[in-house]
Design a protein around this motif. Structure first.
Motif, PDB file in Angstrom:
ATOM      1  N   UNK A  86       0.816  -1.219   0.000  1.00 31.36           N
ATOM      2  CA  UNK A  86       0.000   0.000   0.000  1.00 31.36           C
ATOM      3  C   UNK A  86       0.852   1.272   0.000  1.00 31.36           C
ATOM      4  N   UNK A  87       2.126   1.142   0.304  1.00 34.71           N
ATOM      5  CA  UNK A  87       3.045   2.282   0.242  1.00 34.71           C
ATOM      6  C   UNK A  87       3.507   2.575  -1.187  1.00 34.71           C
ATOM      7  N   UNK A  88       3.269   1.630  -2.082  1.00 32.88           N
ATOM      8  CA  UNK A  88       3.742   1.748  -3.463  1.00 32.88           C
ATOM      9  C   UNK A  88       3.242   3.010  -4.172  1.00 32.88           C
ATOM     10  N   UNK A  89       1.983   3.409  -4.043  1.00 31.13           N
ATOM     11  CA  UNK A  89       1.577   4.650  -4.728  1.00 31.13           C
ATOM     12  C   UNK A  89       2.386   5.873  -4.284  1.00 31.13           C
ATOM     13  N   UNK A  90       2.689   5.943  -2.993  1.00 31.97           N
ATOM     14  CA  UNK A  90       3.472   7.074  -2.494  1.00 31.97           C
ATOM     15  C   UNK A  90       4.887   7.063  -3.053  1.00 31.97           C
ATOM     16  N   UNK A  91       5.578   5.925  -2.944  1.00 34.10           N
ATOM     17  CA  UNK A  91       6.970   5.866  -3.406  1.00 34.10           C
ATOM     18  C   UNK A  91       7.046   6.008  -4.923  1.00 34.10           C
ATOM     19  N   UNK A  92       6.044   5.483  -5.619  1.00 32.37           N
ATOM     20  CA  UNK A  92       5.991   5.617  -7.081  1.00 32.37           C
ATOM     21  C   UNK A  92       5.822   7.082  -7.476  1.00 32.37           C
ATOM     22  N   UNK A 103      17.218  10.054  -3.777  1.00 26.49           N
ATOM     23  CA  UNK A 103      16.479   9.648  -2.573  1.00 26.49           C
ATOM     24  C   UNK A 103      15.099   9.060  -2.872  1.00 26.49           C
ATOM     25  N   UNK A 104      14.354   9.630  -3.821  1.00 23.35           N
ATOM     26  CA  UNK A 104      13.097   8.967  -4.174  1.00 23.35           C
ATOM     27  C   UNK A 104      13.299   7.552  -4.728  1.00 23.35           C
TER      28      UNK A 104
END
Length: 190
Positions: A86-92, A103-104
């Motif tokens: 669920x963290x994937x949308x943020x990191x993407x 860093x991203x």
């Protein structure tokens, strides 16, 4: 406990994660192809993440095809996997918005590494519950692919600090390794 509710819940969460991810890509102003140019990094980030979510969904599906029953530990391990995915949308989005800067890209890789580790934990938890002689236990005797994945992620994360493109290449290599569905479980089910 049977696996039906866990599988349905997991499918729903992954569908929502993919939906959130695609909604992060905003339509550019203008009607020329030139107007699309600024969103290319966002699209490439989305594409890689969509492939990854597909890989996780596919392998999750195969895993639960071989699991007869689950317990609370399997439920919690699965929930941990859903959290990391669920963290994937943020990191993407962060990676795409910042044109694959160091860093991203590192955070994106850390997200992938976390998801891979938790998936391995989910597999191990399920094998312990089912037993080493179960279909699942026999299918997952060889974990070389999982170990290789974690090593490549770690190397890619370190390389990203020096050159972000190397991290993206590493993450893409792992995706290619897993793109073909894991046949270990299918072979055991036959």
């Amino acid at each position: 406990m049977k696996t039906g509710r866990l599988e349905a819940f997991s499918d729903g969460v992954l569908a929502i994660v993919i939906t959130i991810m695609v909604l992060e890509m905003k339509v550019p102003e203008g009607s020329s192809f030139e107007a699309l140019k600024p969103i290319i990094p966002k699209f490439l980030s989305y594409l890689l993440s969509f492939i990854y979510l597909g890989i996780f969904w596919n392998n999750h599906h195969h895993l639960f095809q071989a699991i007869e029953k689950i317990n609370g530990k399997v439920l919690w391990a699965n929930l941990a996997l859903l959290f990391s995915l669920s963290l994937t949308p943020f990191t993407t989005a962060w990676m795409g918005e910042n044109n694959f800067e160091k860093y991203p890209v590192m955070l994106y890789g850390a997200n992938l590494l976390l998801s891979a580790i938790i998936f391995a934990v989910l597999e191990n938890t399920a094998v312990k519950h089912e037993g080493k002689n179960s279909v699942l236990g026999q299918a997952l005797k060889n974990t070389a692919k999982e170990k290789l994945t974690i090593i490549v992620y770690l190397v890619a994360l370190i390389a990203t600090y020096f050159l972000p493109l190397l991290g993206i290449i590493g993450y893409t290599i792992v995706a290619i390794i897993w793109l073909i569905p894991d046949s270990r479980i299918e072979k055991q089910l036959k």
